[in-house]
Design a protein around this motif. Structure first.
Motif, PDB file in Angstrom:
ATOM      1  N   PRO A  33       0.808  -1.229   0.000  1.00 33.15           N
ATOM      2  CA  PRO A  33       0.000   0.000   0.000  1.00 33.15           C
ATOM      3  C   PRO A  33       0.841   1.279   0.000  1.00 33.15           C
ATOM      4  O   PRO A  33       0.445   2.279  -0.591  1.00 33.15           O
ATOM      5  N   ALA A  34       1.993   1.242   0.643  1.00 34.51           N
ATOM      6  CA  ALA A  34       2.842   2.436   0.714  1.00 34.51           C
ATOM      7  C   ALA A  34       3.415   2.828  -0.642  1.00 34.51           C
ATOM      8  O   ALA A  34       3.903   3.942  -0.806  1.00 34.51           O
ATOM      9  N   SER A  35       3.322   1.933  -1.624  1.00 33.09           N
ATOM     10  CA  SER A  35       3.865   2.231  -2.951  1.00 33.09           C
ATOM     11  C   SER A  35       3.047   3.303  -3.674  1.00 33.09           C
ATOM     12  O   SER A  35       3.529   3.912  -4.630  1.00 33.09           O
ATOM     13  N   GLY A  36       1.801   3.502  -3.257  1.00 29.65           N
ATOM     14  CA  GLY A  36       0.958   4.498  -3.898  1.00 29.65           C
ATOM     15  C   GLY A  36       0.443   4.073  -5.266  1.00 29.65           C
ATOM     16  O   GLY A  36      -0.023   4.908  -6.034  1.00 29.65           O
ATOM     17  N   LEU A  37       0.512   2.781  -5.573  1.00 31.47           N
ATOM     18  CA  LEU A  37       0.039   2.308  -6.874  1.00 31.47           C
ATOM     19  C   LEU A  37      -1.478   2.394  -7.012  1.00 31.47           C
ATOM     20  O   LEU A  37      -1.991   2.428  -8.124  1.00 31.47           O
ATOM     21  N   ALA A  38      -2.188   2.409  -5.894  1.00 27.44           N
ATOM     22  CA  ALA A  38      -3.649   2.514  -5.924  1.00 27.44           C
ATOM     23  C   ALA A  38      -4.112   3.209  -4.650  1.00 27.44           C
ATOM     24  O   ALA A  38      -3.462   3.098  -3.609  1.00 27.44           O
ATOM     25  N   PRO A  39      -5.240   3.907  -4.726  1.00 25.68           N
ATOM     26  CA  PRO A  39      -5.805   4.490  -3.511  1.00 25.68           C
ATOM     27  C   PRO A  39      -6.205   3.393  -2.520  1.00 25.68           C
ATOM     28  O   PRO A  39      -6.373   2.225  -2.901  1.00 25.68           O
ATOM     29  N   ALA A  40      -6.376   3.774  -1.291  1.00 21.20           N
ATOM     30  CA  ALA A  40      -6.731   2.816  -0.242  1.00 21.20           C
ATOM     31  C   ALA A  40      -8.056   2.128  -0.561  1.00 21.20           C
ATOM     32  O   ALA A  40      -8.990   2.747  -1.091  1.00 21.20           O
ATOM     33  N   ALA A  41      -8.120   0.837  -0.247  1.00 25.85           N
ATOM     34  CA  ALA A  41      -9.352   0.067  -0.451  1.00 25.85           C
ATOM     35  C   ALA A  41     -10.489   0.702   0.338  1.00 25.85           C
ATOM     36  O   ALA A  41     -10.295   1.202   1.445  1.00 25.85           O
ATOM     37  N   GLY A  42     -11.676   0.695  -0.261  1.00 22.16           N
ATOM     38  CA  GLY A  42     -12.860   1.211   0.407  1.00 22.16           C
ATOM     39  C   GLY A  42     -13.090   2.694   0.222  1.00 22.16           C
ATOM     40  O   GLY A  42     -14.133   3.207   0.625  1.00 22.16           O
ATOM     41  N   THR A  43     -12.151   3.401  -0.403  1.00 21.85           N
ATOM     42  CA  THR A  43     -12.320   4.836  -0.623  1.00 21.85           C
ATOM     43  C   THR A  43     -12.997   5.076  -1.975  1.00 21.85           C
ATOM     44  O   THR A  43     -12.952   4.230  -2.868  1.00 21.85           O
ATOM     45  N   LEU A  44     -13.598   6.249  -2.112  1.00 26.95           N
ATOM     46  CA  LEU A  44     -14.212   6.603  -3.382  1.00 26.95           C
ATOM     47  C   LEU A  44     -13.158   6.644  -4.483  1.00 26.95           C
ATOM     48  O   LEU A  44     -13.419   6.225  -5.616  1.00 26.95           O
ATOM     49  N   GLU A  45     -11.959   7.087  -4.137  1.00 23.22           N
ATOM     50  CA  GLU A  45     -10.881   7.129  -5.121  1.00 23.22           C
ATOM     51  C   GLU A  45     -10.575   5.735  -5.658  1.00 23.22           C
ATOM     52  O   GLU A  45     -10.284   5.553  -6.834  1.00 23.22           O
ATOM     53  N   ARG A  46     -10.637   4.713  -4.785  1.00 24.90           N
ATOM     54  CA  ARG A  46     -10.386   3.338  -5.222  1.00 24.90           C
ATOM     55  C   ARG A  46     -11.475   2.888  -6.181  1.00 24.90           C
ATOM     56  O   ARG A  46     -11.207   2.231  -7.189  1.00 24.90           O
ATOM     57  N   TYR A  47     -12.707   3.255  -5.903  1.00 23.99           N
ATOM     58  CA  TYR A  47     -13.789   2.882  -6.800  1.00 23.99           C
ATOM     59  C   TYR A  47     -13.665   3.606  -8.138  1.00 23.99           C
ATOM     60  O   TYR A  47     -14.015   3.052  -9.179  1.00 23.99           O
ATOM     61  N   ARG A  48     -13.139   4.811  -8.136  1.00 29.30           N
ATOM     62  CA  ARG A  48     -12.883   5.512  -9.406  1.00 29.30           C
ATOM     63  C   ARG A  48     -11.792   4.786 -10.192  1.00 29.30           C
ATOM     64  O   ARG A  48     -11.869   4.690 -11.424  1.00 29.30           O
ATOM     65  N   LEU A  49     -10.782   4.278  -9.486  1.00 30.76           N
ATOM     66  CA  LEU A  49      -9.747   3.477 -10.153  1.00 30.76           C
ATOM     67  C   LEU A  49     -10.375   2.232 -10.776  1.00 30.76           C
ATOM     68  O   LEU A  49     -10.120   1.925 -11.946  1.00 30.76           O
ATOM     69  N   MET A  50     -11.210   1.522 -10.021  1.00 28.20           N
ATOM     70  CA  MET A  50     -11.860   0.324 -10.562  1.00 28.20           C
ATOM     71  C   MET A  50     -12.733   0.666 -11.758  1.00 28.20           C
ATOM     72  O   MET A  50     -12.775  -0.078 -12.742  1.00 28.20           O
ATOM     73  N   GLU A  51     -13.395   1.808 -11.676  1.00 31.10           N
ATOM     74  CA  GLU A  51     -14.225   2.270 -12.783  1.00 31.10           C
ATOM     75  C   GLU A  51     -13.380   2.445 -14.047  1.00 31.10           C
ATOM     76  O   GLU A  51     -13.748   1.980 -15.130  1.00 31.10           O
ATOM     77  N   MET A  52     -12.231   3.084 -13.911  1.00 31.28           N
ATOM     78  CA  MET A  52     -11.366   3.331 -15.058  1.00 31.28           C
ATOM     79  C   MET A  52     -10.762   2.021 -15.571  1.00 31.28           C
ATOM     80  O   MET A  52     -10.686   1.808 -16.790  1.00 31.28           O
ATOM     81  N   LEU A  53     -10.326   1.136 -14.675  1.00 33.93           N
ATOM     82  CA  LEU A  53      -9.757  -0.141 -15.106  1.00 33.93           C
ATOM     83  C   LEU A  53     -10.786  -0.969 -15.865  1.00 33.93           C
ATOM     84  O   LEU A  53     -10.458  -1.617 -16.861  1.00 33.93           O
ATOM     85  N   ASN A  54     -12.019  -0.948 -15.413  1.00 38.71           N
ATOM     86  CA  ASN A  54     -13.066  -1.677 -16.127  1.00 38.71           C
ATOM     87  C   ASN A  54     -13.365  -1.055 -17.478  1.00 38.71           C
ATOM     88  O   ASN A  54     -13.653  -1.750 -18.442  1.00 38.71           O
ATOM     89  N   PHE A  55     -13.300   0.265 -17.561  1.00 39.71           N
ATOM     90  CA  PHE A  55     -13.547   0.960 -18.822  1.00 39.71           C
ATOM     91  C   PHE A  55     -12.461   0.617 -19.842  1.00 39.71           C
ATOM     92  O   PHE A  55     -12.750   0.326 -20.989  1.00 39.71           O
ATOM     93  N   ILE A  56     -11.233   0.630 -19.370  1.00 40.77           N
ATOM     94  CA  ILE A  56     -10.103   0.360 -20.263  1.00 40.77           C
ATOM     95  C   ILE A  56     -10.153  -1.069 -20.740  1.00 40.77           C
ATOM     96  O   ILE A  56      -9.917  -1.401 -21.857  1.00 40.77           O
TER      97      ILE A  56
END
Length: 102
Positions: free
Chosen positions: A79-102
């Motif tokens: 988690p300290a690598s900053g590769l993804a926002p923390a699990a359970g945050t809105l930012e993480r869900y935005r990441l999942m949204e983008m990964l699914n779109f791509i």
């Protein structure tokens, strides 16, 4: 861990994430176009029945597939690598949204 990959495929994203994370891993090339054998001669369909990369074999023997899932797994291991926002945050869900779109 072992990443099964094919040059030029979306497995490159997982390869980059693993390098950025600093996790220990091995690479094994899969000849997707030439019969699905790995560099060691294994039948890749026995590793991933879907037949495509990336596939990440975990130390416990489980195999994860789908680039979005593999990327999030890698990020969650460091988690300290900053590769993804923390699990359970809105930012993480935005990441999942983008990964699914791509």
């Amino acid at each position: 861990m072992k990443l099964y990959y094919f040059p030029g495929a979306c497995s490159m994203a997982a390869h980059i994430a693993l390098r950025e994370s600093g996790l220990n891993f091995d690479l094994e090339k899969v000849d997707i176009m030439g019969g699905g054998k790995t560099d060691t001669g294994a039948d890749f369909s026995s590793i991933n029945p879907k037949g495509y990369v990336p596939a990440l074999k975990l130390d416990n023997g489980q195999v994860l597939t789908e680039v979005g899932v593999v990327l999030q797994y890698i990020a969650d291991q460091k988690p300290a690598s900053g590769l993804a926002p923390a699990a359970g945050t809105l930012e993480r869900y935005r990441l999942m949204e983008m990964l699914n779109f791509i």
